[in-house]
Design a protein around this motif. Structure first.
Motif, PDB file in Angstrom:
ATOM      1  N   THR A 119      -1.540   2.919 -11.013  1.00  0.00           N
ATOM      2  CA  THR A 119      -0.077   2.908 -10.915  1.00  0.00           C
ATOM      3  C   THR A 119       0.382   3.663  -9.678  1.00  0.00           C
ATOM      4  OG1 THR A 119       0.021   2.976 -13.327  1.00  0.00           O
ATOM      5  CG2 THR A 119       2.057   3.481 -12.153  1.00  0.00           C
ATOM      6  N   ARG A 120      -0.210   4.829  -9.505  1.00  0.00           N
ATOM      7  CA  ARG A 120       0.139   5.649  -8.344  1.00  0.00           C
ATOM      8  C   ARG A 120      -0.218   4.917  -7.043  1.00  0.00           C
ATOM      9  NH1 ARG A 120       2.949   9.916  -6.339  1.00  0.00           N
ATOM     10  NH2 ARG A 120       1.740  11.346  -5.076  1.00  0.00           N
ATOM     11  N   PHE A 122      -0.367   1.741  -6.594  1.00  0.00           N
ATOM     12  CA  PHE A 122       0.614   0.672  -6.395  1.00  0.00           C
ATOM     13  C   PHE A 122       1.907   1.245  -5.831  1.00  0.00           C
ATOM     14  CE2 PHE A 122       4.193  -1.859  -7.886  1.00  0.00           C
ATOM     15  CZ  PHE A 122       3.862  -3.100  -7.361  1.00  0.00           C
ATOM     16  N   ASP A 123       2.372   2.345  -6.407  1.00  0.00           N
ATOM     17  CA  ASP A 123       3.613   2.970  -5.929  1.00  0.00           C
ATOM     18  C   ASP A 123       3.522   3.374  -4.462  1.00  0.00           C
ATOM     19  OD1 ASP A 123       4.796   2.683  -8.342  1.00  0.00           O
ATOM     20  OD2 ASP A 123       4.916   4.817  -8.845  1.00  0.00           O
TER      21      ASP A 123
END
Lengths: 170, 791
Positions: A119-120, A122-123
């Motif tokens: 997730t990180r 991707f962010d």
């Protein structure tokens, strides 16, 4: 024209998912190491041919990534993670480092952490291309292991966006 | 002893009596009697000696077999990684090197030394066992340019992309017997040491069986000639036996025991086992309350060096000190030590261990002992306290005291020193400005992205081991609570954005117990209808109460749980204004997740534990949890940069001596008892508390006390501007704050502020209305960004 090709490719890919995709219920962990290759890295690389985003990397980080790869291939996952952590101390927002950490955590069966790092990544990343595909594929796979087919399916739907969007940040 | 004397007397008497009869027969029978008597004595002696020897045998065998030395655990700072592009000043690099006990030299030749010419460094790192494996010593040349590493090369001028220096040793966790020791296997000890110790102390070590009669005879002769007991004549085995099992009294019985035990030891154990024990057991001096044992620790203690790296004269000095570690202490008695060292060097040469040129060269060189306060001894007692607490969750205290573990921590020497200095000097300054003398403070500086604690101070006196305020002072947090309330609002973008209207007007809230709560603004003024942004930036209490009461105290209290805090507080309205007690560490934990943009990362002081043999014992992995409110956090962070730009912390740039963009929040508790400041960029988070231990009014405010300490600490540290990195769905839009409306970039008073998704103010500024009718169009993202920067 390209859009059509990509769509066709995606259609093929999605159907492949439907037929050969792993059923979450009867999974027995873990040949995860090979899965990281066959279900994350290879398909992500194939899908994203043509939509490559390769940001410039600090040579120190590059060296650590190489060491991490070597450790990973040798099955020394904790050592690989240590290398990646060192890299993250230098470039805490490097999306490649973050994704690689996600893939290591996946192999260590730390599913939730795999999702967090992906997730990180991707962010912090370009949210397009191969890395983006690896992000969502990691999240999908980890959710399957967590027996959350809904979240896994949701992650897979994002794969489309990776192929559609143009890189913006780099 | 006494037994022998009496028998001698008796035999003399007998002899006298018999001698008077001068016949051959008598002579014969007299000798016979003497012989019998001797036999009897011998038998008696043997009969008593045997059981005694058996007891000694048991002691030696069991004692030596079960010999496990307790080795203290060592606590290390984080290693400094050097790479092109690293921001570090020459001064800070030198501080790092000195705190890791590197020695400055014009021509560095041994690991642990460096030279500096302006911005050019030559460094020889020491070998070190890291969590990811052993790293050998490296020779590098490093060039700095304007506070940035511009080039690193090895001696062959190959460019190196990454070099990791061995970390500073910041503390030890000692065994209860107060022996400080570092074990070295015999095969790892330098040859010169092993051979030299025999040449000096026990030349026939390989021939004798524990006791060396020749050496004893020689020693006896010297003693008789000198008329006092001086020469030992003890073998290495005897010395070891004495150190391990006996006291140091100079009685014959003790000597006898020593001799018997030495022989027994040689019977049971090999020469190399004995030698190995010897080099690890020998007493080498005192470091405060701790006794230095063994050559390996002595090498560190006297030379800041590993045993393997010692040169000829250093080995000679250590061997010389065996004779009397305090008498020949090179720090206290350098002349005596030098004489002794030179004598040992001469023995080395006489026995062929070194050649003539080697001898002459070594004799020329100084003692080479490091100053005990070589460079910087980092105290960091508050940080070590945290390390121990984190370790105690997983390790038994006794294991920490005896297993010789390497504890790798996150402490940054430069940052820790800056924090210690800022707290000490900052509080002195405040006292000089008329604030109470009893002021105390705590400061925690951590890495926003990975939660590693770089510095921690829990007392105004660095090194004080008392109350650790950073961990244990539970104090009212005041206004640093407010951002958490505003965050709750921003999490509902359909209801709240930074331009939402709040009422900053007098309120009277009736509490459950019937009391009335009548909060006031700090200045006692009210501001009417204000924007959410302004209310936070200026920390207006009444507007904050207006906002907070829309959610209610219970909801606010619950929201704290997502930071992993189990807070005991009453759900009363004053919670909105920070009527809640937290420790500086807890505050760091909350703000870490905000500073990182909504990734909760546990704060860590320990990264890994490495066993003595280099195996990774345990690693404390980096973990993170993405929060669901990352968009709201991004918007909040923008608002907090405005606190420093134009709000309650606007003094910060002046205190730092340079313009700087930082997100921050000041906090003051009721009656000005507590002063808080929390400030961060994308790399570091600093939390500061100032107040009195007795919780009496301290006449402090967030901006008057804590902010000053924060600025003092970060003034000298590299601190880049806050970089807003808005996640998907957060975009900047031009607004006219005075009318709470959207506007156009080219309109007067236009400011770009972040909004979530399409939840924008409904009003349009007059200017924008006029433009829209002219067919205004949306600006693209890049244009907006450029314009923001121009603003």
């Amino acid at each position: 024209m390209r859009l059509i090709i990509i769509s066709l490719f995606l259609l093929l890919f999605l159907s492949a998912c439907a037929s050969t995709g792993p059923a979450p219920s009867n999974r027995t962990p873990p040949p995860v190491l090979t899965e990281v290759e066959t279900e994350i890295r290879q398909p992500a690389s194939e899908e994203s041919a043509g939509i490559q985003v390769q940001p410039l990397q600090n040579p120190a980080v590059r060296q650590l990534l190489a060491s991490a790869s070597a450790s990973e291939s040798a099955g020394q996952l904790e050592q690989a993670a240590q290398m990646l952590e060192r890299g993250l101390r230098i470039e805490p927002r490097d999306p490649e480092l973050l994704q690689r950490m996600a893939e290591i955590r996946l192999q260590q069966e730390a599913w939730q952490q795999a999702i967090s790092f992906a997730t990180r990544s991707f962010d912090m990343g370009a949210q397009a291309g191969e890395l983006c595909a690896r992000n969502w594929r990691t999240m999908a796979l980890a959710n399957e292991y967590l027996k959350d087919p809904q979240a896994a399916a949701a992650a897979r739907t994002h794969l489309d966006d990776c192929m559609r969007q143009r890189p913006q940040k780099y | 002893m006494s037994r022998k004397k009496t028998t001698k007397k008796r035999s003399k008497k007998t002899a006298k009596r018999r001698l008077s009869k001068k016949s051959a027969v008598a002579k014969h029978s007299r000798w016979k009697l003497l012989w019998r008597f001797s036999l009897f004595i011998f038998g008696l002696g043997l009969g008593m000696l045997l059981p005694w020897a058996l007891i000694l045998n048991q002691t030696v065998k069991e004692g030596f077999e079960g010999l496990t030395w307790e080795r203290p655990s060592r606590v290390y700072a984080r290693p400094l990684s050097l790479y092109s592009g690293l921001q570090i000043s020459a001064q800070d690099l030198e501080t790092e090197l000195r705190s890791a006990a590197y020695r400055k030299s014009s021509n560095p030749s041994i690991p642990g030394s460096y030279s500096q010419q302006g911005n050019r460094f030559r460094i020889i790192s020491r070998a070190f066992e890291f969590a990811d494996g052993k790293q050998s010593s490296q020779r590098i040349e490093l060039q700095l340019q304007a506070g940035v590493v511009s080039k690193i090369q090895d001696i062959d001028l190959n460019t190196l992309s990454l070099v990791r220096l061995d970390p500073a040793e910041i503390a030890s966790i000692y065994p209860l017997d107060k022996q400080d020791r570092e074990l070295v296997p015999l095969e790892d000890a330098p040859h010169l040491l092993v051979a030299g110790i025999q040449a000096v102390e026990d030349r026939r070590f390989n021939q004798h069986h524990g006791v060396d009669p020749k050496a004893i005879a020689r020693a006896l002769w010297v003693d008789i000639r000198e008329g006092r007991i001086e020469q030992g004549g003890s073998t290495l085995t005897q010395q070891l036996v004495k150190n391990l099992f006996l006291d140091s009294s100079q009685t014959i019985i003790r000597k006898l025991n020593e001799a018997i035990m030495a022989v027994l030891m040689e019977l049971h154990f090999s020469k190399s086992e004995i030698l190995e024990a010897y080099i690890n057991q020998v007493y080498m001096g005192q470091s405060g309350a701790y006794a230095i044992h063994g050559f390996a620790r002595a090498a560190r203690f006297y030379f800041d060096q590993s045993l393997q790296q010692l040169n000829t004269e250093q080995i000679a000095l250590l061997i010389g000190m065996v004779k009397g570690a305090s008498w020949y202490n090179p720090r206290r008695n350098p002349e005596r030590a030098l004489k002794r060292r030179d004598l040992v060097l001469q023995v080395f040469a006489d026995t062929g261990l070194i050649d003539k040129p080697g001898l002459h060269a070594a004799l020329q060189r100084p003692l080479g002992v490091s100053k005990q306060a070589n460079g910087l001894k980092i105290k960091a007692s508050g940080f070590i306290d945290l390390v121990k607490r984190q370790l105690r969750e997983r390790y038994a205290e006794s294991d920490l005291r005896r297993e010789g573990l390497k504890i790798l921590t996150t402490l940054e020497p430069v940052t820790q020193l800056a924090a210690e200095k800022a707290v000490a000097e900052g509080l002195d300054d405040l006292t000089a400005r008329g604030l109470p003398k009893q002021l105390q403070a705590a400061m925690i500086i951590s890495d926003v992205q990975n939660g590693e604690i770089h510095a921690l101070v829990g007392d105004r006196v660095a090194g004080s081991r008392g109350f650790n305020r950073a961990l244990d002072a539970r104090r009212q947090i005041g206004s640093i609570m407010k951002p958490l309330v505003y965050l709750l609002a921003l999490e509902h973008p359909e209801q709240f954005n930074l331009l939402s209207k709040l009422e900053d007007t007098a309120v009277d809230i009736r509490l459950a117990n019937g009391d009335h709560w009548v909060p006031k603004n700090y200045t006692n003024k009210t501001h009417g209808t204000v924007s959410l942004l302004d209310a936070l930036v200026h920390s207006w209490n009444l507007a904050s109460v207006d906002l907070g009461m829309k959610f209610g105290p219970t909801h606010i209290l619950q929201s704290l749980q997502r930071y992993g805090l189990s807070v005991e507080a009453l759900p009363v309205p004053s919670l909105i204004l920070g009527a809640l007690e937290l420790t500086p560490l807890e505050v760091s934990r909350i703000y870490q997740s905000l500073a990182s943009g909504g990734y909760s990362v546990p704060l860590r002081a320990v990264t890994a534990i490495v066993a003595e043999d280099g195996a990774l014992e345990e690693s404390f992995r980096l973990t993170m949890t993405p929060l669901q409110n990352r968009q709201a956090v991004a918007v909040l962070n923008y608002a907090l940069t405005q606190v420093v730009a134009e709000g309650t912390a606007q003094a910060l740039p002046a205190l730092m001596g340079r313009p700087i963009i930082i997100a921050g929040k000041t906090g003051t508790s009721n009656d000005r008892k507590d002063s808080w400041f929390v400030g961060y960029n994308n790399q570091r988070l600093g939390v500061v508390w100032v107040g009195r231990d007795d919780n009496k009014p301290a006449r402090v405010t967030g901006s008057s006390a804590a902010l000053r300490l924060w600025a003092k600490a970060f003034r000298g540290l590299s601190m880049a501007d806050w970089r807003a990195d808005y996640p998907r769905g957060v975009e900047l839009h031009w607004v006219e704050p005075s009318s709470f409306s959207l506007t156009d970039a080219n309109c007067p008073d236009a400011v770009a502020i972040p909004f979530i998704n399409t939840y924008l103010p409904e009003n349009k500024s007059e200017c924008l209305q006029a433009k829209s009718t002219q067919g205004g169009k949306l600006w693209n993202w890049f244009d907006r960004k450029t314009k923001t920067q121009e603003n």
